[in-house]
Scaffold this motif. Structure first.
Motif, PDB file in Angstrom:
ATOM      1  N   LEU A   1      -2.016  -2.954  -5.997  1.00  0.00           N
ATOM      2  CA  LEU A   1      -2.858  -3.510  -4.924  1.00  0.00           C
ATOM      3  C   LEU A   1      -2.179  -3.538  -3.562  1.00  0.00           C
ATOM      4  CD1 LEU A   1      -4.440  -6.544  -6.843  1.00  0.00           C
ATOM      5  CD2 LEU A   1      -5.522  -4.344  -6.308  1.00  0.00           C
ATOM      6  N   LEU A   2      -0.861  -3.609  -3.540  1.00  0.00           N
ATOM      7  CA  LEU A   2      -0.196  -3.851  -2.245  1.00  0.00           C
ATOM      8  C   LEU A   2       0.734  -2.715  -1.821  1.00  0.00           C
ATOM      9  CD1 LEU A   2       0.432  -7.690  -2.581  1.00  0.00           C
ATOM     10  CD2 LEU A   2      -1.173  -6.557  -1.066  1.00  0.00           C
ATOM     11  N   ASP A   3       0.443  -1.510  -2.291  1.00  0.00           N
ATOM     12  CA  ASP A   3       1.245  -0.357  -1.871  1.00  0.00           C
ATOM     13  C   ASP A   3       0.546   0.346  -0.714  1.00  0.00           C
ATOM     14  OD1 ASP A   3       2.753   1.857  -1.500  1.00  0.00           O
ATOM     15  OD2 ASP A   3       2.271   2.807  -3.426  1.00  0.00           O
ATOM     16  N   GLU A   4       1.086   0.115   0.502  1.00  0.00           N
ATOM     17  CA  GLU A   4       0.430   0.693   1.690  1.00  0.00           C
ATOM     18  C   GLU A   4       0.769   2.179   1.848  1.00  0.00           C
ATOM     19  OE1 GLU A   4       2.840  -2.139   3.657  1.00  0.00           O
ATOM     20  OE2 GLU A   4       3.351  -0.697   5.226  1.00  0.00           O
ATOM     21  N   ASN A   5       1.687   2.686   1.024  1.00  0.00           N
ATOM     22  CA  ASN A   5       2.083   4.096   1.174  1.00  0.00           C
ATOM     23  C   ASN A   5       1.445   5.013   0.138  1.00  0.00           C
ATOM     24  OD1 ASN A   5       3.837   3.565   3.401  1.00  0.00           O
ATOM     25  ND2 ASN A   5       5.247   2.616   1.930  1.00  0.00           N
ATOM     26  N   GLN A   6       0.368   4.535  -0.499  1.00  0.00           N
ATOM     27  CA  GLN A   6      -0.323   5.410  -1.460  1.00  0.00           C
ATOM     28  C   GLN A   6      -0.812   6.651  -0.728  1.00  0.00           C
ATOM     29  OE1 GLN A   6      -3.778   3.214  -2.945  1.00  0.00           O
ATOM     30  NE2 GLN A   6      -2.743   1.387  -2.220  1.00  0.00           N
ATOM     31  N   PRO A   7      -0.679   7.814  -1.370  1.00  0.00           N
ATOM     32  CA  PRO A   7      -1.116   9.036  -0.693  1.00  0.00           C
ATOM     33  C   PRO A   7      -2.609   8.997  -0.351  1.00  0.00           C
ATOM     34  CG  PRO A   7      -0.249   9.506  -2.913  1.00  0.00           C
ATOM     35  CD  PRO A   7      -0.148   8.036  -2.707  1.00  0.00           C
ATOM     36  N   GLY A   8      -2.927   9.526   0.822  1.00  0.00           N
ATOM     37  CA  GLY A   8      -4.335   9.662   1.215  1.00  0.00           C
ATOM     38  C   GLY A   8      -4.956   8.407   1.800  1.00  0.00           C
ATOM     39  N   LEU A   9      -4.167   7.350   1.963  1.00  0.00           N
ATOM     40  CA  LEU A   9      -4.730   6.098   2.483  1.00  0.00           C
ATOM     41  C   LEU A   9      -4.930   6.196   4.004  1.00  0.00           C
ATOM     42  CD1 LEU A   9      -5.392   3.497   0.936  1.00  0.00           C
ATOM     43  CD2 LEU A   9      -3.227   2.570   1.736  1.00  0.00           C
ATOM     44  N   ALA A  10      -6.131   5.857   4.479  1.00  0.00           N
ATOM     45  CA  ALA A  10      -6.408   5.902   5.926  1.00  0.00           C
ATOM     46  C   ALA A  10      -5.567   4.838   6.640  1.00  0.00           C
ATOM     47  CB  ALA A  10      -7.885   5.643   6.169  1.00  0.00           C
TER      48      ALA A  10
ATOM     49  N   GLU B   1      -9.423 -16.382   1.808  1.00  0.00           N
ATOM     50  CA  GLU B   1      -9.083 -15.398   2.839  1.00  0.00           C
ATOM     51  C   GLU B   1      -8.534 -14.103   2.273  1.00  0.00           C
ATOM     52  OE1 GLU B   1      -9.388 -14.620   6.052  1.00  0.00           O
ATOM     53  OE2 GLU B   1     -10.792 -16.274   6.095  1.00  0.00           O
ATOM     54  N   ASN B   2      -8.530 -13.109   3.157  1.00  0.00           N
ATOM     55  CA  ASN B   2      -7.910 -11.818   2.891  1.00  0.00           C
ATOM     56  C   ASN B   2      -8.472 -11.102   1.667  1.00  0.00           C
ATOM     57  OD1 ASN B   2      -6.340 -11.162   5.073  1.00  0.00           O
ATOM     58  ND2 ASN B   2      -4.608 -12.426   4.390  1.00  0.00           N
ATOM     59  N   ALA B   3      -9.804 -11.070   1.595  1.00  0.00           N
ATOM     60  CA  ALA B   3     -10.470 -10.308   0.536  1.00  0.00           C
ATOM     61  C   ALA B   3     -10.155  -8.829   0.696  1.00  0.00           C
ATOM     62  CB  ALA B   3     -11.981 -10.519   0.645  1.00  0.00           C
ATOM     63  N   TYR B   4      -9.973  -8.150  -0.416  1.00  0.00           N
ATOM     64  CA  TYR B   4      -9.769  -6.699  -0.343  1.00  0.00           C
ATOM     65  C   TYR B   4     -10.225  -6.025  -1.635  1.00  0.00           C
ATOM     66  CZ  TYR B   4      -7.732  -2.206   0.832  1.00  0.00           C
ATOM     67  OH  TYR B   4      -7.572  -0.867   1.141  1.00  0.00           O
ATOM     68  N   THR B   5     -11.067  -5.019  -1.469  1.00  0.00           N
ATOM     69  CA  THR B   5     -11.474  -4.158  -2.591  1.00  0.00           C
ATOM     70  C   THR B   5     -10.848  -2.794  -2.358  1.00  0.00           C
ATOM     71  OG1 THR B   5     -13.624  -5.273  -2.685  1.00  0.00           O
ATOM     72  CG2 THR B   5     -13.451  -3.182  -3.834  1.00  0.00           C
ATOM     73  N   PRO B   6     -10.005  -2.297  -3.270  1.00  0.00           N
ATOM     74  CA  PRO B   6      -9.448  -0.947  -3.078  1.00  0.00           C
ATOM     75  C   PRO B   6     -10.580   0.063  -2.876  1.00  0.00           C
ATOM     76  CG  PRO B   6      -8.389  -2.053  -4.931  1.00  0.00           C
ATOM     77  CD  PRO B   6      -9.542  -2.919  -4.502  1.00  0.00           C
ATOM     78  N   VAL B   7     -10.309   1.044  -2.023  1.00  0.00           N
ATOM     79  CA  VAL B   7     -11.359   1.973  -1.576  1.00  0.00           C
ATOM     80  C   VAL B   7     -12.146   2.563  -2.760  1.00  0.00           C
ATOM     81  CG1 VAL B   7     -11.778   4.108  -0.293  1.00  0.00           C
ATOM     82  CG2 VAL B   7     -10.047   2.496   0.522  1.00  0.00           C
ATOM     83  N   ALA B   8     -11.455   2.948  -3.819  1.00  0.00           N
ATOM     84  CA  ALA B   8     -12.126   3.605  -4.948  1.00  0.00           C
ATOM     85  C   ALA B   8     -13.136   2.694  -5.641  1.00  0.00           C
ATOM     86  CB  ALA B   8     -11.083   4.078  -5.963  1.00  0.00           C
ATOM     87  N   TYR B   9     -13.002   1.384  -5.440  1.00  0.00           N
ATOM     88  CA  TYR B   9     -13.905   0.436  -6.113  1.00  0.00           C
ATOM     89  C   TYR B   9     -15.021  -0.076  -5.197  1.00  0.00           C
ATOM     90  CZ  TYR B   9     -11.514  -0.092 -10.579  1.00  0.00           C
ATOM     91  OH  TYR B   9     -11.012   0.125 -11.840  1.00  0.00           O
ATOM     92  N   ARG B  10     -15.033   0.360  -3.946  1.00  0.00           N
ATOM     93  CA  ARG B  10     -16.029  -0.188  -3.009  1.00  0.00           C
ATOM     94  C   ARG B  10     -17.459   0.196  -3.391  1.00  0.00           C
ATOM     95  NH1 ARG B  10     -12.695  -0.029   2.365  1.00  0.00           N
ATOM     96  NH2 ARG B  10     -10.976  -1.316   1.583  1.00  0.00           N
TER      97      ARG B  10
END
Ligand SMILES: CC(C)(COP(=O)(O)OP(=O)(O)OC[C@H]1O[C@@H](n2cnc3c(N)ncnc32)[C@H](O)[C@@H]1OP(=O)(O)O)[C@@H](O)C(=O)NCCC(=O)NCCS
Length: 219
Positions: free
Chosen positions: A63-72, A139-148
């Motif tokens: 959930l908290l890897d900001e360096n995943q490939p392809g992330l905007a 606070e700080n809700a986040y859904t990983p892009v693939a699950y949106r």
């Protein structure tokens, strides 16, 4: 400033000009939304089965890897912000798990009034009101892009908010930028309605920031 330079390098001159104007003066408006847990709510269902649990260290790389490939870039910033929240160790981060695969598919923090000191020192001044004894902050809700787009936010947020009862809280509050339509829709479905407006005026390269809260009025 870095973003402005990137826009210039990409020859996006109109965006560059807008960004520069925004560095001189900008206004950001967020809505404060509240749910009263004494008002019954049938929690919305997501398109996939989910369950809620507390964040575990094994969620970090997922959930908290900001360096995943392809992330905007925008998503990298979102994840970086949440990693900082995780490092500030303000409990409790809850995770929704996709029951069909066991993968974490959403996360968000629920914080009670016993965390007021940490909340006020970690977040910018007047970002959140000091919590009353019967109030919790989501606070700080986040859904990983693939699950949106699976309705996970509203389903998970409705369930996570209910954990505030364990903190002795009747009300749960959250803040959403007024142009974040997906988040505002998710909040509404999970029983939250606007009650406060936070206005932030930024001047001179964001060096000066003034914030104020006002009561929300319909219209
Ligand atoms: C906000 C966020 C958590 C929503 O996640 P999600 O699990 O995909 O949410 P949902 O699938 O329930 O979608 C929410 C609603 O927004 C709608 N929506 C999605 N994208 C939209 C868009 N670009 N414009 C308008 N509506 C949109 C969906 O249709 C849904 O509405 P509906 O339930 O009435 O059909 C996700 O977009 C995200 O993580 N964004 C980045 C971080 C962020 O903004 N967090 C919130 C901070 S307050």
């Amino acid at each position: 400033m870095n973003v402005a330079l990137e826009l210039l390098a990409e020859r996006r001159y109109a965006d560059f000009a807008r960004r520069c104007m925004g560095l001189i003066y900008d206004q950001r408006v967020a809505l404060g939304l509240r749910r009263d847990l004494e008002i019954p709510l049938i929690a919305p269902k997501a398109k996939i089965p989910i369950r809620i649990r507390a964040f575990e260290e094994s969620d970090l790389p997922v959930l908290l890897d900001e360096n995943q490939p392809g992330l905007a870039r925008k998503e990298m910033v979102e994840i970086r912000t949440r990693r900082a929240h995780h490092e500030a160790a303000i409990p409790t981060c809850y995770v929704a798990v996709d029951e069909t695969t066991g993968s974490p598919c959403y996360f968000q923090w629920l914080m009670g009034p016993s965390q007021n000191a940490k909340i006020q020192s970690f977040f910018p001044a007047q970002w959140f009101p000091v919590l009353q004894e019967n109030e919790a902050l989501l606070e700080n809700a986040y859904t990983p892009v693939a699950y949106r787009g699976n309705g996970i936010m509203s389903a998970a947020m409705a369930l996570i908010a209910e954990r505030a009862v364990d903190l002795g809280c009747r009300y749960v509050i959250t803040f959403v930028e007024r142009d974040n339509v997906p988040s505002l829709r998710g909040c509404r479905k999970s029983g939250f309605s606007p009650y406060l407006v936070r206005t932030e005026n930024r001047f001179l390269l964001n060096l000066v920031k003034r914030r104020r809260f006002e009561e929300f009025r319909e219209g």
